[in-house]
Design an enzyme around this catalytic site. Structure first.
Site, mmCIF file in Angstrom:
data_model
loop_
_atom_site.group_PDB
_atom_site.id
_atom_site.type_symbol
_atom_site.label_atom_id
_atom_site.label_comp_id
_atom_site.label_asym_id
_atom_site.label_seq_id
_atom_site.Cartn_x
_atom_site.Cartn_y
_atom_site.Cartn_z
ATOM 1 C CB THR A 194 -0.889 -0.023 1.265
ATOM 2 O OG1 THR A 194 -1.744 -1.166 1.186
ATOM 3 C CG2 THR A 194 -1.743 1.224 1.384
ATOM 4 N N GLY A 195 0.368 2.334 -0.596
ATOM 5 C CA GLY A 195 1.103 3.597 -0.575
ATOM 6 C C GLY A 195 1.497 4.026 -1.970
ATOM 7 C CB SER A 196 2.817 7.239 -3.245
ATOM 8 O OG SER A 196 3.893 7.393 -2.353
ATOM 9 C CB ALA A 208 9.217 1.031 4.597
ATOM 10 C CG ASP A 209 5.637 5.129 6.676
ATOM 11 O OD1 ASP A 209 5.305 5.872 5.738
ATOM 12 O OD2 ASP A 209 4.922 4.217 7.104
ATOM 13 C CD GLU A 237 1.164 -1.573 4.562
ATOM 14 O OE1 GLU A 237 1.154 -0.845 3.565
ATOM 15 O OE2 GLU A 237 1.570 -1.172 5.667
ATOM 16 C CE LYS A 277 9.088 7.369 2.513
ATOM 17 N NZ LYS A 277 8.258 6.336 1.947
HETATM 18 C C1 5RP Z 1 0.999 2.166 4.396
HETATM 19 C C2 5RP Z 1 2.475 2.029 4.416
HETATM 20 C C3 5RP Z 1 3.227 2.571 3.223
HETATM 21 O O1 5RP Z 1 3.898 1.525 2.608
HETATM 22 C C4 5RP Z 1 4.181 3.613 3.715
HETATM 23 O O2 5RP Z 1 3.421 4.632 4.367
HETATM 24 C C5 5RP Z 1 4.988 4.236 2.577
HETATM 25 O O3 5RP Z 1 4.151 4.946 1.717
HETATM 26 P P1 5RP Z 1 4.713 5.762 0.474
HETATM 27 O O4 5RP Z 1 5.278 4.778 -0.487
HETATM 28 O O5 5RP Z 1 3.488 6.478 -0.056
HETATM 29 O O6 5RP Z 1 5.751 6.739 0.992
HETATM 30 O O7 5RP Z 1 3.081 1.506 5.313
HETATM 31 O O8 5RP Z 1 0.444 1.740 5.609
#
Ligand code: 5RP
Length: 237
Positions: free
Chosen positions: A33-35, A92-93, A112, A130
């Site tokens: 999930t996420g961009s 990931a964040d 996830e 990140k």
């Molecule tokens: C969602 C997540 C995402 O993978 C994480 O926030 C990274 O998102 P992005 O690729 O948009 O920076 O853990 O729950």
């Protein structure tokens, strides 16, 4: 769109496509999930459409992923219908030097983690912003909490030294509600997280906590998108 944002988006696209290129025909694939994961899902869809990739099944980790996978023509299955997942790919964040993660920026970390934990290979795709030396100095740690237990869980987290704040929704009054119907506490530990493995277990032991965003010992490979001499490159960790 600023030049900086362009570069970050380009890095996300590059790692998303690089990860999608590792998926083989016949695989069961965990879709993050996420961009960044969205670029990977699009790229898998393109490979399917071109005929280069055949006979894959995706397992999504959020409502967002489900919509995207359907839009991109990826056949879906569920955890209950398979006996394994070949490969899971997710963003990931924060990523520390041991490849431990903070996830849950999109409040999807429960599903996830389920998918990552059952996958034979878990690939994390991030842009270089990140990478951190220590988790939680920058990004708050998401903890998914059953609504009825919000106050007791908040107190228990404070007793562990954390400062929890309820994640509020944007363009909707009130809190963020997860795909499971729960709430998110974003938690700051003043000096960051010293022992991610221990904290992951301790938080999940609090009655009322469904799952926290620490992913410890799950990551097999990190693909990092970065810009070197003005050009996007991909580094493996
Ligand atoms: C969602 C997540 C995402 O993978 C994480 O926030 C990274 O998102 P992005 O690729 O948009 O920076 O853990 O729950």
């Amino acid at each position: 769109m600023s030049a900086e944002l362009d570069t970050a988006t380009l890095m996300k696209k590059q790692v998303g496509e690089a990860a999608a290129a590792r998926v083989q025909s016949g695989s069961i694939v965990g879709l993050g999930t996420g961009s960044t994961a969205a670029f990977m899902i699009q790229s898998l869809g393109n490979r399917l459409k071109s005929g280069e990739l055949k006979d894959i099944k995706g397992i999504t980790t959020s409502f967002q992923g489900e919509v995207l996978a359907r839009e991109n023509g990826i056949p879906l299955t569920t955890l209950n219908e398979v006996d394994h997942i070949d490969i899971a790919i997710d963003g990931a964040d924060e990523v520390d030097p041991q490849k431990n993660l903070i996830k849950g920026g999109g409040a999807a970390h429960f599903q996830e983690k389920l998918v990552a934990a059952f996958a034979r290979q878990f690939i994390v795709i991030v842009d270089s912003s990140k990478l951190v030396n220590k988790l939680n100095l920058g990004f708050l740690l998401p903890v998914e909490v059953v609504p009825k237990a919000l106050n007791p869980v908040s107190k228990a987290i404070e007793q562990l030294g954390g400062k929890p704040q309820l994640r509020m929704a944007v363009k909707k009054s009130g809190p963020v509600v997860t795909d499971q119907g729960n709430l998110i506490l974003d938690v700051k530990f003043e000096n960051g997280i010293d022992n991610p493995a221990e904290l992951e277990k301790t938080l999940n032991n609090i009655p009322g906590v469904l799952e926290n965003g620490l992913f410890v010992g799950l990551t097999d490979l990190v693909l990092v998108g970065e810009v070197v001499d003005g050009k996007p490159v991909i580094r493996e960790i």
